[in-house]
Scaffold this motif. Structure first.
Motif, PDB file in Angstrom:
ATOM      1  N   GLU A  60     -18.764  16.700   3.461  1.00  0.00           N
ATOM      2  CA  GLU A  60     -19.898  15.937   3.874  1.00  0.00           C
ATOM      3  C   GLU A  60     -19.756  14.417   3.807  1.00  0.00           C
ATOM      4  N   THR A  61     -18.913  14.187   2.572  1.00  0.00           N
ATOM      5  CA  THR A  61     -18.714  12.914   2.183  1.00  0.00           C
ATOM      6  C   THR A  61     -17.758  11.917   3.168  1.00  0.00           C
ATOM      7  N   LYS A  62     -18.318  10.791   3.314  1.00  0.00           N
ATOM      8  CA  LYS A  62     -17.623   9.710   4.181  1.00  0.00           C
ATOM      9  C   LYS A  62     -16.655   8.742   3.435  1.00  0.00           C
ATOM     10  N   PHE A  63     -15.603   8.630   4.047  1.00  0.00           N
ATOM     11  CA  PHE A  63     -14.629   7.755   3.242  1.00  0.00           C
ATOM     12  C   PHE A  63     -14.065   6.485   4.113  1.00  0.00           C
ATOM     13  N   ILE A  64     -13.678   5.611   3.557  1.00  0.00           N
ATOM     14  CA  ILE A  64     -12.844   4.624   4.086  1.00  0.00           C
ATOM     15  C   ILE A  64     -11.480   4.364   3.453  1.00  0.00           C
ATOM     16  N   LYS A  65     -10.406   3.711   4.425  1.00  0.00           N
ATOM     17  CA  LYS A  65      -9.228   3.867   3.853  1.00  0.00           C
ATOM     18  C   LYS A  65      -9.100   2.666   3.158  1.00  0.00           C
ATOM     19  N   VAL A  66      -8.320   2.633   2.000  1.00  0.00           N
ATOM     20  CA  VAL A  66      -7.839   1.133   1.301  1.00  0.00           C
ATOM     21  C   VAL A  66      -6.279   1.213   1.319  1.00  0.00           C
ATOM     22  N   VAL A  67      -5.591   0.052   1.582  1.00  0.00           N
ATOM     23  CA  VAL A  67      -4.516  -0.152   1.536  1.00  0.00           C
ATOM     24  C   VAL A  67      -4.151  -0.849   0.054  1.00  0.00           C
ATOM     25  N   ILE A  68      -3.237  -0.228  -0.787  1.00  0.00           N
ATOM     26  CA  ILE A  68      -3.137  -0.706  -2.034  1.00  0.00           C
ATOM     27  C   ILE A  68      -2.330  -2.243  -1.853  1.00  0.00           C
ATOM     28  N   ASP A  69      -2.956  -3.347  -2.538  1.00  0.00           N
ATOM     29  CA  ASP A  69      -1.910  -4.610  -2.606  1.00  0.00           C
ATOM     30  C   ASP A  69      -1.299  -4.570  -3.797  1.00  0.00           C
TER      31      ASP A  69
END
Length: 682
Positions: free
Chosen positions: A254-263
């Motif tokens: 049920e948890t919502k996520f965001i995608k993060v691109v590693i710098d």
């Protein structure tokens, strides 16, 4: 007047500090940068002999203090005296153990020598003689040296039998916080039990309780065995999960996520702070992070995590720094002379406090000595810049600095800094933080030359000294890339190291120094076995090397420490042992005895002051020259972070750390080599 005073001061700085004393000893005055091992090499006297006559030196030596260095003639006489048969006979009558397993302690005996005599371990002696930890080893006292010796009503708790573990009660008292209400709501991972592990040590290592371990592993009521596979809590509780080794199913959660691109240059710690999500949570939803964070990688971050806003009063950190790539470059090959630059040096001469007796002041003021050394190195860097015909103005100011105060604010009000591009100084971190808040114009860059403490994040502050965690990370990452089996052995007092390992490398095995006597039983074939020791105990270092030195024929073994540890300079640990075990450690500076004697900088310095430069002199030269050369690149000063540089002893690789500070991460990894020198690995 200031110039004349400085010349007068430096005349005393480089005066020889060795006072000869006729007879059995030399009275040696400790200079800046001296260590017991360095003095040992200079006089060709074993470290153990120096420590014997200067027992306080085990805790470190202070500049301008005195040591008694035994002469070789004196040591030879002592050696002959100890070889006297009559003397030996007298010792026999007074010494040795009796048939009851008791030893009478002789003057100058150590726990290590006694342990070797009776073929037991130092830990055994501590276990059999609990008062040793509080009283130490006392001459003429009796200590137990055999497991077979038993006092009336005593219980032998030292024996260890892997095949017959002790019985453990099926129920243990635990707090309500440690009691699992629903055993079906916990994630776990499987580990192999190391030799000498206990339920208590496992509970501490994996941040859980004995009760929880028993609930996850009902078979443990029959005892704990080396090599046994058991379950340990991995990520805490998760609703509607089962007791299986799982990687959470993101789609069904049920948890919502965001995608993060590693710098480039991002770290788990930085991401954790930015999105207000614990590192354990990030690893839970991104199992690939256990193999490390890589540039360009996509990870899932719980959307309930929020981006932490910067404090309103904190300086902004909006400047994007280019990543340092490729090898080290010579910045003097790419200088441009199109613009005039101005550099200011804030040096804490504290001239008003020097007084009339400069000799006495230099004898008692370590900070003044260090200041003058740093400044003399910086002067040579400026002279080198002049030889390159750089359009540079250098202004030197007395910052009147101490730990608790600084005159920099007054300088900014009374002097003209309108054309200043870069300021080097102050020396103390507290004063650096105050200075960066009150810089005289909006373009000047402040360079901190010596502090490795946490700083106020700012786009106008550059810290040139790598901090301790950088050294630890680079050492561990180096071994991880080789695919080695890494074990970190930590003294129980080193809580900061345990916290560091739990935060940055939770997947690695961390054990107590109490388990050193079993460390050779963890060796594996067909793989490099790396053991990192973090302890100030000479006894631990001796036991550590003794356990591993004879196993190098059958196993690929390498030992390391998180810095150049003095415990490995102890005389009973032979240099050849460190070579065989490929002893490795990280360092801010490389072993520069050759560079000091061979470099043009060193020769010029010796010609001026009749002595080779110490580390503060070289630091002053390296920092100042690197700053000047970066001022005259085509890029803006901060944008030169794309270029790695290396001067006499120091490396400069700049990036922004998670807190937002621009810091140097240039570190050497050094290893004892077969030719008795120390070589650079990276």
């Amino acid at each position: 007047m200031k110039k004349k005073l400085f010349i007068a001061l430096t005349a005393f700085v480089f005066t020889s500090s060795v006072l000869a004393q006729a007879g059995s000893f030399i009275q040696y005055r400790v200079s800046k940068g001296d260590t017991v091992s360095k003095i040992s090499r200079d006089y060709d006297i074993p470290v153990g002999e120096i420590l014997k006559y200067n027992p306080d030196a085990k805790n470190g030596i202070n500049e301008n203090s005195f040591l008694l260095i035994p002469t070789k003639d004196f040591l030879e006489k002592e050696k002959k005296k100890s070889a006297n048969p009559l003397l030996k006979e007298d010792n026999k009558a007074k010494n040795t153990s009796n048939t009851k397993g008791v030893h009478i302690v002789q003057p100058k005996e150590t726990l290590y020598s006694i342990s070797k005599k009776y073929k037991v371990t130092v830990d055994n002696l501590y276990a059999w003689n609990p008062t040793l930890k509080s009283t130490g080893l006392l001459a003429d006292s009796e200590i137990i040296v055999s497991a077979s010796y038993k006092k009336p009503s005593s219980v032998d708790v030292t024996s260890y039998e892997q095949s017959a573990p002790k019985k453990i009660p099926t129920t243990l008292a635990s707090s309500s916080a440690d009691t699992i209400k629903d055993i079906n709501n916990i994630y776990y991972r499987t580990i192999e039990v190391e030799p000498q592990s206990t339920l208590y040590s496992l509970a501490i290592t994996y941040n859980t309780s004995i009760q929880r371990l028993l609930e996850l592993n009902p078979d443990l009521k029959d005892g704990l065995k080396s090599g046994q596979s058991i379950k340990v809590p991995a990520y805490g509780f998760q609703n509607k999960a089962k007791v299986v080794e799982v990687k959470p199913d993101i789609k069904e959660s049920e948890t919502k996520f965001i995608k993060v691109v590693i710098d480039p240059q991002q770290t788990l710690y930085g991401i954790s702070r930015k999105y207000d999500v614990p590192i354990k949570e990030l690893i839970k939803f991104n199992p690939q992070l256990q193999d490390g964070l890589k540039s360009g990688m996509e990870i899932l971050v719980p959307s309930n995590g929020k981006v932490v806003e910067e404090e309103k009063n904190s300086p902004k950190t909006n400047v994007v720094l280019p990543e340092a790539t490729g090898g080290f470059v010579d910045l003097s090959d790419s200088i441009t002379r199109s613009e005039h630059k101005e550099l200011a040096l804030l040096i804490p001469f504290n001239i008003e406090k020097v007084g009339t007796d400069m000799d006495a002041k230099l004898a008692s003021d370590n900070f003044l000595n260090m200041t003058l050394d740093f400044y003399s190195g910086a002067k040579l860097a400026v002279e080198y810049a002049e030889s390159l015909n750089l359009p540079l103005t250098v202004n030197v100011y007395d910052s009147n600095e101490s730990k608790s105060s600084s005159g920099v604010d007054g300088l900014f009000k009374s002097k003209d800094f309108s054309n200043t591009d870069v300021i080097i100084g102050p020396f103390y971190q507290k004063n650096v933080d105050e200075t960066v808040k009150n810089l005289p114009n909006n373009k000047v860059i402040l360079v901190s030359p010596l502090s490795n403490e946490k700083a106020t994040p700012s786009d106008r502050l550059v810290q040139t000294m790598p901090y301790s965690n950088v050294l630890k990370v680079q050492l561990i990452e180096y071994f991880k890339k080789s695919g080695a089996k890494i074990t970190v052995i930590v003294d129980d007092k080193k809580q900061s190291t345990k916290q560091f390992m739990q935060q940055y490398f939770p997947e690695l095995n961390v054990v107590s120094t109490k388990q050193i006597h079993e460390i050779d039983k963890t060796l594996v074939k067909d793989k490099k076995n790396v053991f990192v020791l973090d302890s100030n105990s000479i006894a631990s270092a001796l036991q550590f090397t003794d356990k591993l030195k004879n196993r190098t024929k059958d196993y690929d073994i390498q030992i390391a420490s998180f810095d150049k540890s003095d415990v490995f300079d102890y005389s009973e640990i032979k240099i050849q042992t460190l070579i065989d075990l490929k002893y490795t450690f990280p360092s801010v500076t490389r072993d520069s005895r050759e560079s000091r004697s061979e470099s043009l900088f060193a020769q010029e310095y010796k010609n001026k002051y009749n002595v080779y430069p110490n580390r503060y002199v070289t630091r002053g030269f390296d920092v100042t020259l690197d700053v000047i050369l970066r001022m005259f690149q085509k890029e803006d000063f901060l944008q030169t972070s794309s270029k790695k540089s290396q001067e006499i002893e120091n490396r400069f690789i700049y990036s922004r750390n998670p807190e937002g500070t621009v810091r140097n991460t240039g570190v050497y990894l050094l290893q004892y080599d077969s030719d008795l020198n120390v070589k650079v690995l990276n």
